[in-house]
Design a protein around this motif. Structure first.
Motif, short mmCIF file in Angstrom:
data_model
loop_
_atom_site.label_atom_id
_atom_site.label_comp_id
_atom_site.label_asym_id
_atom_site.label_seq_id
_atom_site.Cartn_x
_atom_site.Cartn_y
_atom_site.Cartn_z
N HIS A 68 0.86 -1.25 0.01
CA HIS A 68 -0.01 -0.03 -0.11
C HIS A 68 0.96 1.33 -0.06
CE1 HIS A 68 -3.59 2.15 0.49
NE2 HIS A 68 -2.99 3.25 1.51
N ARG A 69 0.44 2.29 -0.51
CA ARG A 69 1.27 3.56 -0.84
C ARG A 69 0.48 4.48 0.22
NH1 ARG A 69 2.55 7.10 -6.30
NH2 ARG A 69 4.03 8.72 -5.11
N TYR A 70 1.24 5.09 1.14
CA TYR A 70 0.95 6.15 2.19
C TYR A 70 1.28 7.51 1.59
CZ TYR A 70 -0.57 2.27 4.91
OH TYR A 70 -1.39 1.07 5.48
N ARG A 71 0.64 8.30 1.53
CA ARG A 71 1.11 9.82 1.18
C ARG A 71 0.48 10.84 2.05
NH1 ARG A 71 0.51 9.94 -5.34
NH2 ARG A 71 -1.31 8.31 -4.86
N SER A 72 1.04 11.81 2.34
CA SER A 72 0.73 13.08 3.07
C SER A 72 1.46 14.19 2.59
CB SER A 72 0.92 12.71 4.53
OG SER A 72 2.26 13.03 4.80
N ASP A 73 1.35 15.34 2.92
CA ASP A 73 1.89 16.74 2.61
C ASP A 73 3.61 16.57 2.91
OD1 ASP A 73 -0.19 17.79 1.62
OD2 ASP A 73 -0.34 19.19 3.45
N ASP A 74 3.80 15.54 3.85
CA ASP A 74 5.08 15.37 4.34
C ASP A 74 5.84 14.17 3.96
OD1 ASP A 74 4.53 17.80 5.72
OD2 ASP A 74 4.02 16.89 7.75
N GLU A 75 5.31 13.10 3.90
CA GLU A 75 5.91 11.89 3.55
C GLU A 75 5.23 11.03 2.29
OE1 GLU A 75 5.56 9.28 7.40
OE2 GLU A 75 4.23 11.26 8.02
N ASP A 76 6.06 10.35 1.66
CA ASP A 76 5.48 9.29 0.65
C ASP A 76 6.21 8.11 0.81
OD1 ASP A 76 4.71 8.09 -1.69
OD2 ASP A 76 5.21 9.79 -3.11
N SER A 77 5.72 7.02 1.18
CA SER A 77 6.07 5.71 1.20
C SER A 77 6.56 4.98 0.09
CB SER A 77 4.89 4.72 1.95
OG SER A 77 3.95 4.20 0.98
N ALA A 78 6.32 5.51 -1.14
CA ALA A 78 6.64 5.00 -2.48
C ALA A 78 8.31 5.29 -2.53
CB ALA A 78 6.15 5.82 -3.52
N ARG A 79 8.96 6.10 -1.78
CA ARG A 79 10.28 6.33 -1.62
C ARG A 79 10.96 4.78 -1.22
NH1 ARG A 79 12.13 12.26 -0.57
NH2 ARG A 79 13.53 11.26 0.99
N TRP A 80 10.20 4.05 -0.59
CA TRP A 80 10.82 2.64 -0.17
C TRP A 80 11.01 1.89 -1.79
CZ3 TRP A 80 13.00 1.10 4.09
CH2 TRP A 80 12.81 1.80 5.26
N THR A 81 10.33 2.14 -2.45
CA THR A 81 10.34 1.28 -3.64
C THR A 81 11.73 1.24 -4.55
OG1 THR A 81 7.90 1.82 -4.17
CG2 THR A 81 9.29 0.85 -5.94
N GLY A 82 12.19 0.12 -4.55
CA GLY A 82 13.55 -0.06 -5.00
C GLY A 82 14.74 0.12 -4.25
N PHE A 83 14.45 0.40 -3.02
CA PHE A 83 15.47 0.59 -1.85
C PHE A 83 16.43 -0.72 -1.92
CE2 PHE A 83 17.47 0.47 2.28
CZ PHE A 83 18.16 1.57 2.42
N PRO A 84 17.79 -0.28 -2.06
CA PRO A 84 18.63 -1.66 -1.97
C PRO A 84 19.05 -2.09 -0.53
CG PRO A 84 19.90 0.18 -2.48
CD PRO A 84 18.36 0.79 -2.46
N PHE A 85 18.28 -2.98 0.09
CA PHE A 85 18.44 -3.44 1.20
C PHE A 85 19.84 -4.31 1.45
CE2 PHE A 85 13.72 -3.13 1.70
CZ PHE A 85 13.71 -2.53 2.72
N ARG A 86 20.42 -4.36 2.76
CA ARG A 86 21.41 -5.36 3.04
C ARG A 86 21.06 -6.14 3.94
NH1 ARG A 86 25.71 -0.72 4.62
NH2 ARG A 86 26.14 0.58 2.78
N ASP A 87 21.80 -7.34 3.95
CA ASP A 87 21.66 -8.44 5.14
C ASP A 87 21.69 -7.63 6.54
OD1 ASP A 87 21.49 -10.07 3.47
OD2 ASP A 87 23.36 -11.20 3.58
N GLY A 88 20.92 -7.80 7.40
CA GLY A 88 20.87 -7.11 8.55
C GLY A 88 20.39 -5.79 8.87
N ASP A 89 19.85 -5.04 7.97
CA ASP A 89 19.25 -3.95 7.98
C ASP A 89 17.94 -4.00 9.06
OD1 ASP A 89 20.77 -2.23 6.31
OD2 ASP A 89 19.33 -2.49 4.57
N ILE A 90 17.73 -3.01 9.73
CA ILE A 90 16.75 -2.98 10.83
C ILE A 90 15.89 -1.84 10.35
CG2 ILE A 90 16.28 -2.51 13.20
CD1 ILE A 90 19.04 -3.42 13.67
N VAL A 91 14.53 -1.74 10.38
CA VAL A 91 13.71 -0.77 9.81
C VAL A 91 13.00 -0.77 11.22
CG1 VAL A 91 11.66 -0.23 8.47
CG2 VAL A 91 13.79 -1.35 7.28
N ILE A 92 12.70 0.42 11.61
CA ILE A 92 12.04 0.92 12.71
C ILE A 92 10.67 1.64 12.24
CG2 ILE A 92 11.94 2.65 14.56
CD1 ILE A 92 15.06 2.42 14.32
#
Length: 292
Positions: free
Chosen positions: A6-30
């Protein structure tokens, strides 16, 4: 077939910026709701990963907010790509709006919604709306901000507001949607829920538990002390999420950090109304855990 994101958007944020993000082993998402312990968990992750109470850079540089529109996406990606250590990345997006990678750890912090709401009420007054609009490309505010009602009156209206939870993530429906999604995933091996009150009650124990889960060295007493609310408040200039001047007062960002203030503000009828609204929007076992 993969589950759609799901894409979440507001005036300040856009979750589409995660699309294509190159994760690494062991990354932590808070993944947290506003005023639920986001900065606290970022600090805990920084201390566990780096193993020292003295951070080498401001917390917002070490743990950027990836979906915030105040910084260009490429700038945030480049900063994360340059980090040699395990990365810990902030988002206010629920887990159904983020790519879920088996190599990555996801941690969701839950706070009693009434306490969250009271902190949010005070945080709004501490934001420089003109600066925020400038950074995110929005029109500048026209005139002084509208006067808000007293906190108790505002809290009662917050409990009763009927909104689309996906459009209003910091509403009661939005908060419970975020937590319900995480609760449904809690048995997945790379998803962990942390209760804000557990951090208050036994910070060292929770930090050791997370270190074991994430295959990190257990923290020393000095490292645990650096994550206490009092120590973080003393270092607000380096820890408050405000490298670009959005907060009027960085010290006020760490206002209180306690538990129970929201419940104390509501009369008995208001607390009953809150319980009724919560039961209609979240599973009983989640609410038992959340309200304990």
């Amino acid at each position: 077939m993969p589950t759609p994101i799901h894409r979440y958007r507001s005036d300040d944020e856009d979750s589409a910026r995660w699309t294509g993000f190159p994760f690494r082993d062991g990354d932590i998402v808070i993944s947290t709701r506003s005023k639920s312990g986001t900065t606290w968990m970022q600090m805990i992750c920084a201390l566990l990963v780096l193993g020292t109470p003295e951070l080498p850079a401001p917390l917002t540089e070490l743990s950027p907010w990836l979906d915030w529109l105040g910084e260009p996406k490429d700038t945030v990606y480049d900063r994360l790509a340059a980090q040699p250590h395990r990365r810990f990345i902030k988002t206010h997006t629920p887990l159904d709006g983020i790519p879920l990678d088996p190599r990555v750890h996801y941690v969701v912090v839950a706070r009693h919604p009434l306490d969250l709401a009271v902190s949010l009420y005070h945080q709004v007054a501490n934001l420089d709306r003109a600066r925020l609009a400038e950074l995110t490309g929005q029109p500048a505010p026209d005139g002084p901000p509208a006067q808000r009602p007293p906190v108790q009156e505002w809290l009662l209206s917050w409990v009763d507001r009927e909104v689309d939870p996906r459009a209003e993530l910091d509403s009661l429906p939005g908060v419970l949607m975020h937590l319900s999604d995480a609760w449904a995933r809690r048995h997945e091996p790379n998803v962990e829920l942390v209760h804000y009150d557990d951090l208050l009650a036994d910070l060292g124990g929770e930090m050791r538990r997370l270190a074991d889960l994430w295959d990190l060295p257990r923290p020393t007493p000095e490292v645990v002390e650096a994550a206490t609310f009092g120590r973080m408040r003393e270092r607000a200039d380096r820890l408050a999420p405000d490298t670009l001047g959005v907060l009027r007062d960085r010290q006020a960002f760490f206002r209180r950090g306690g538990s129970g203030q929201g419940r104390d503000l509501l009369p008995e009828a208001g607390q009953s109304r809150y319980q009724e609204r919560a039961r209609a929007q979240a599973p009983p076992d989640l609410l038992t855990w959340l309200h304990r």
